[in-house]
Design a protein around this motif. Sequence first.
Motif, PDB file in Angstrom:
ATOM      1  N   PHE A 101       0.549  10.992   1.308  1.00 23.98           N
ATOM      2  CA  PHE A 101       1.168   9.761   0.835  1.00 23.98           C
ATOM      3  C   PHE A 101       2.707   9.804   0.859  1.00 23.98           C
ATOM      4  O   PHE A 101       3.351   8.803   1.164  1.00 23.98           O
ATOM      5  CB  PHE A 101       0.662   9.486  -0.585  1.00 23.98           C
ATOM      6  CG  PHE A 101       1.022   8.140  -1.119  1.00 23.98           C
ATOM      7  CD1 PHE A 101       0.282   7.018  -0.774  1.00 23.98           C
ATOM      8  CD2 PHE A 101       2.103   7.981  -1.978  1.00 23.98           C
ATOM      9  CE1 PHE A 101       0.619   5.767  -1.271  1.00 23.98           C
ATOM     10  CE2 PHE A 101       2.434   6.737  -2.477  1.00 23.98           C
ATOM     11  CZ  PHE A 101       1.688   5.626  -2.121  1.00 23.98           C
ATOM     12  N   TYR A 133      -6.625   6.702   9.660  1.00 24.08           N
ATOM     13  CA  TYR A 133      -5.929   6.426   8.402  1.00 24.08           C
ATOM     14  C   TYR A 133      -5.132   7.622   7.911  1.00 24.08           C
ATOM     15  O   TYR A 133      -3.972   7.480   7.504  1.00 24.08           O
ATOM     16  CB  TYR A 133      -6.927   5.967   7.328  1.00 24.08           C
ATOM     17  CG  TYR A 133      -6.236   5.706   6.009  1.00 24.08           C
ATOM     18  CD1 TYR A 133      -5.341   4.643   5.876  1.00 24.08           C
ATOM     19  CD2 TYR A 133      -6.430   6.541   4.911  1.00 24.08           C
ATOM     20  CE1 TYR A 133      -4.673   4.413   4.689  1.00 24.08           C
ATOM     21  CE2 TYR A 133      -5.763   6.313   3.717  1.00 24.08           C
ATOM     22  CZ  TYR A 133      -4.885   5.248   3.611  1.00 24.08           C
ATOM     23  OH  TYR A 133      -4.220   5.027   2.435  1.00 24.08           O
ATOM     24  N   HIS A 177       0.808  -1.223   0.000  1.00 24.62           N
ATOM     25  CA  HIS A 177       0.000   0.000   0.000  1.00 24.62           C
ATOM     26  C   HIS A 177       0.836   1.266   0.000  1.00 24.62           C
ATOM     27  O   HIS A 177       0.325   2.346  -0.278  1.00 24.62           O
ATOM     28  CB  HIS A 177      -0.996  -0.037   1.152  1.00 24.62           C
ATOM     29  CG  HIS A 177      -2.095  -1.036   0.891  1.00 24.62           C
ATOM     30  ND1 HIS A 177      -3.323  -0.671   0.401  1.00 24.62           N
ATOM     31  CD2 HIS A 177      -2.124  -2.391   0.973  1.00 24.62           C
ATOM     32  CE1 HIS A 177      -4.072  -1.750   0.221  1.00 24.62           C
ATOM     33  NE2 HIS A 177      -3.357  -2.813   0.561  1.00 24.62           N
ATOM     34  N   CYS A 208      -3.260  15.347  -5.246  1.00 26.00           N
ATOM     35  CA  CYS A 208      -3.538  13.938  -5.553  1.00 26.00           C
ATOM     36  C   CYS A 208      -5.030  13.601  -5.520  1.00 26.00           C
ATOM     37  O   CYS A 208      -5.476  12.702  -6.227  1.00 26.00           O
ATOM     38  CB  CYS A 208      -2.809  13.040  -4.561  1.00 26.00           C
ATOM     39  SG  CYS A 208      -1.020  13.168  -4.694  1.00 26.00           S
ATOM     40  N   HIS A 209      -5.794  14.299  -4.678  1.00 25.26           N
ATOM     41  CA  HIS A 209      -7.199  13.908  -4.516  1.00 25.26           C
ATOM     42  C   HIS A 209      -8.178  14.890  -5.153  1.00 25.26           C
ATOM     43  O   HIS A 209      -9.378  14.676  -5.084  1.00 25.26           O
ATOM     44  CB  HIS A 209      -7.533  13.725  -3.032  1.00 25.26           C
ATOM     45  CG  HIS A 209      -6.841  12.536  -2.419  1.00 25.26           C
ATOM     46  ND1 HIS A 209      -7.135  11.226  -2.775  1.00 25.26           N
ATOM     47  CD2 HIS A 209      -5.854  12.448  -1.496  1.00 25.26           C
ATOM     48  CE1 HIS A 209      -6.369  10.395  -2.071  1.00 25.26           C
ATOM     49  NE2 HIS A 209      -5.575  11.115  -1.296  1.00 25.26           N
ATOM     50  N   TRP A 258     -17.718   4.847   3.926  1.00 27.58           N
ATOM     51  CA  TRP A 258     -17.039   4.538   5.197  1.00 27.58           C
ATOM     52  C   TRP A 258     -18.008   4.484   6.369  1.00 27.58           C
ATOM     53  O   TRP A 258     -18.787   5.424   6.576  1.00 27.58           O
ATOM     54  CB  TRP A 258     -15.940   5.572   5.485  1.00 27.58           C
ATOM     55  CG  TRP A 258     -14.770   5.517   4.555  1.00 27.58           C
ATOM     56  CD1 TRP A 258     -14.788   5.239   3.218  1.00 27.58           C
ATOM     57  CD2 TRP A 258     -13.403   5.767   4.898  1.00 27.58           C
ATOM     58  NE1 TRP A 258     -13.511   5.297   2.711  1.00 27.58           N
ATOM     59  CE2 TRP A 258     -12.642   5.620   3.709  1.00 27.58           C
ATOM     60  CE3 TRP A 258     -12.739   6.103   6.080  1.00 27.58           C
ATOM     61  CZ2 TRP A 258     -11.252   5.795   3.684  1.00 27.58           C
ATOM     62  CZ3 TRP A 258     -11.362   6.281   6.049  1.00 27.58           C
ATOM     63  CH2 TRP A 258     -10.629   6.124   4.863  1.00 27.58           C
ATOM     64  N   LYS A 261      -1.771  20.029   1.241  1.00 30.22           N
ATOM     65  CA  LYS A 261      -1.186  18.700   1.423  1.00 30.22           C
ATOM     66  C   LYS A 261      -1.921  17.555   0.739  1.00 30.22           C
ATOM     67  O   LYS A 261      -1.430  16.434   0.741  1.00 30.22           O
ATOM     68  CB  LYS A 261      -1.085  18.387   2.925  1.00 30.22           C
ATOM     69  CG  LYS A 261      -0.287  19.424   3.682  1.00 30.22           C
ATOM     70  CD  LYS A 261       0.043  18.973   5.086  1.00 30.22           C
ATOM     71  CE  LYS A 261       1.003  20.002   5.718  1.00 30.22           C
ATOM     72  NZ  LYS A 261       1.499  19.579   6.999  1.00 30.22           N
ATOM     73  N   CYS A 262      -3.075  17.802   0.193  1.00 27.43           N
ATOM     74  CA  CYS A 262      -3.871  16.687  -0.314  1.00 27.43           C
ATOM     75  C   CYS A 262      -4.375  16.902  -1.742  1.00 27.43           C
ATOM     76  O   CYS A 262      -4.502  15.944  -2.519  1.00 27.43           O
ATOM     77  CB  CYS A 262      -5.086  16.441   0.578  1.00 27.43           C
ATOM     78  SG  CYS A 262      -4.801  16.645   2.346  1.00 27.43           S
ATOM     79  N   LYS A 264      -8.965   1.410   7.792  1.00 25.39           N
ATOM     80  CA  LYS A 264      -9.344   1.710   6.411  1.00 25.39           C
ATOM     81  C   LYS A 264      -9.404   0.445   5.572  1.00 25.39           C
ATOM     82  O   LYS A 264     -10.310   0.275   4.744  1.00 25.39           O
ATOM     83  CB  LYS A 264      -8.348   2.721   5.834  1.00 25.39           C
ATOM     84  CG  LYS A 264      -8.537   3.045   4.361  1.00 25.39           C
ATOM     85  CD  LYS A 264      -7.561   2.239   3.517  1.00 25.39           C
ATOM     86  CE  LYS A 264      -7.099   2.905   2.267  1.00 25.39           C
ATOM     87  NZ  LYS A 264      -6.132   2.076   1.526  1.00 25.39           N
ATOM     88  N   SER A 289     -13.216   0.697   4.183  1.00 25.80           N
ATOM     89  CA  SER A 289     -13.248   1.279   2.827  1.00 25.80           C
ATOM     90  C   SER A 289     -12.856   0.253   1.781  1.00 25.80           C
ATOM     91  O   SER A 289     -13.445   0.187   0.701  1.00 25.80           O
ATOM     92  CB  SER A 289     -12.287   2.462   2.763  1.00 25.80           C
ATOM     93  OG  SER A 289     -12.109   2.880   1.436  1.00 25.80           O
ATOM     94  N   LYS A 290     -11.841  -0.535   2.103  1.00 22.47           N
ATOM     95  CA  LYS A 290     -11.359  -1.566   1.185  1.00 22.47           C
ATOM     96  C   LYS A 290     -11.536  -2.945   1.835  1.00 22.47           C
ATOM     97  O   LYS A 290     -11.681  -3.049   3.048  1.00 22.47           O
ATOM     98  CB  LYS A 290      -9.868  -1.339   0.869  1.00 22.47           C
ATOM     99  CG  LYS A 290      -9.585   0.027   0.239  1.00 22.47           C
ATOM    100  CD  LYS A 290     -10.182   0.150  -1.150  1.00 22.47           C
ATOM    101  CE  LYS A 290      -9.711   1.375  -1.930  1.00 22.47           C
ATOM    102  NZ  LYS A 290     -10.153   2.667  -1.386  1.00 22.47           N
ATOM    103  N   MET A 313      -1.236   9.427   5.411  1.00 29.49           N
ATOM    104  CA  MET A 313      -1.294  10.559   4.497  1.00 29.49           C
ATOM    105  C   MET A 313      -0.585  11.768   5.103  1.00 29.49           C
ATOM    106  O   MET A 313      -0.509  11.849   6.326  1.00 29.49           O
ATOM    107  CB  MET A 313      -2.750  10.909   4.161  1.00 29.49           C
ATOM    108  CG  MET A 313      -3.449   9.837   3.352  1.00 29.49           C
ATOM    109  SD  MET A 313      -2.765   9.737   1.676  1.00 29.49           S
ATOM    110  CE  MET A 313      -2.814   7.968   1.399  1.00 29.49           C
TER     111      MET A 313
END
Lengths: 429, 181
Positions: B123, B116, A116, B74-75, B107, B70-71, A281, A285-286, B121
């Motif tokens: 990443f 998470y 990952h 990518c997102h 979620w 920061k995100c 997660k 989520s996965k 993150m």
Amino acid sequence: MRVRRRRFNDVPDPAGNGLLDRRVFLKGGAGALTAGAFMAFASSDAKAAPGEAPAGMKVPGAPLSLYGSPATFEREVTRTLIRSQPGTTGAGASRTPLEALEGIITPSGLHFERHHNGVPTIDPAQHQLLVHGMVARPLIFTVAALSRYPMESRIHFLECSGNSAVMFGTTPPAQTCGQTHGLVSCSEWTGVPLRLLLAEAGVDPRADWILAEGADAAAMSRSVPMAKAMDDALLALYQNGERLRPENGYPVRLFLPGYEGNMSVKWLRRIKVTDTPTMTKDETSKYTDLQADGKSLMFTYPMEVKSVITRPAPGLKMTGPGLYELSGIAWSGRGKIRRVEVSADGGQTWAETALSAPVLAYALTRFRIAWKWNGAPTVLKSRATDDAGRVQPTRDEFIAQNGANAIYHYHAIQAWRVESNGEVKNVYA
Amino acid sequence: MSTRKAFAVATCVIVLGGCAGAATRETSNLGRAATPAEIAGWDISIAPDGRGLPQGAGTAAQGALVYAQKCQACHGEKGVGGPNDRLAGGQGTLASKTPVRTVGSYWPYATTVFDYVRRAMPFLQPLSMTDSEVYAVTAYLLNLNGIIGEQDVMNAETLPKVRMPNRDNFILVQPWKPRGQ
């Protein structure tokens, strides 16, 4: 009673379109037919003149070496279909080239990968494992300490729960066998039963779960039921006789026989004993299986009964009519393989194959059967049954049951179409 | 002598020698005691009821800044259209032919977002954010998905109380029920 040794031609065909008795090769009858061959690579034109000794007999060979590697002629046999998340190099998978391998052990360098966030570099002298949470005595173990515990060695498959996910798609993939089904591998794993360490730490009887966490950049983490942790969970230190490969969790990984691969957390740094799952997660989520009605199955741990013919298979070519040995692998996360049947007529008739010893629980099992190909196009299938009596469903049955969006735990019967030119293709049939 | 026998013999010796504790079997005992301070630094997981959440706090308004820096690359802007996982939208699509699984649509627990994001993150620099930054960007993602308000403060008290829209749509295959429910 005297057993009459039957001649090849006396053996009744157990199923249609050329499938022969599974003992036909053992009975020595196969010589009566010309054996066909599979081609994975083109043969070279340059041959020694007839009767002349090959070049290697006329000069000393290569020197001794510290660590061997495969023959240079086998350099095409590599992991395949390396894919990572856009813009990343280590968040993805590489697959085992199943059609190039035989037996049940996957060479360590060809074991599939699923990471990952890349493979961490870990100095075993620095690495530590913490066992804590609902325990009487939180403990820290070095790798040297772990290496002094009594160990067990077991042969087990590891399968990513996303293996074969491309088969959920509406059109069959134009891929090799390994590209489609190669997120499964099998090794001998050696290490310390987790229950020994948990017993030393003293588990609170109210604790029903553990959390396992890796020392990678994803700090990969999964919850595992205490019953599994206390049963056959292993802290693996060795793979196929040598220390784990970095991409398989060096210096220590969790190994949970039969369970979906990512729960066998690599680069293990922490075990937390808990009363509930942590709901990480990668268990919400996965790795949850979305059904057609919008509900999701959660904690679907064991990998289901499954098989695939690896010879012939996409990536290999048949070289003309004649006698072949069909060979493949079967496995179940619920126990041992009891039976594998093969069809050479698209599923109309089935013949039982011979299972090659050893047949072990939670391990790949090799099956084989002789097949006399008449050169006409046809569809080959294999169907495994495990010792819990579970049988592989057809693809239609599987999708009807689970929908087309589950992503994980695909295990339906695989159909390979053999064309008259010897090419082998993945088909929905 | 086999390993098993060796361990059995060792057990007898210890039992005869009157070893302390209720040990009925010899163990290697090669772990060393972990101190509370060591454990505190090591333990980064958050339970779904919020146990393990650290001090600190943040709002979506504050998180918007963290996200942009920061995100977003990518997102994507507002969690959509980036090269990596989509983080917003998709509610109402799960039973369709083309489900969109995001923090908002899929979620089951808000605590998982904090757990998470803090561990994994951004990443390229995981474990680099302060706890308040993680609360803030978590709040931002929840607000993007219409789950909390822009000024709602997320902290160890409030985050576990956030009810995620898809929470009841998971069928537990292993028999497990959240305690007290």
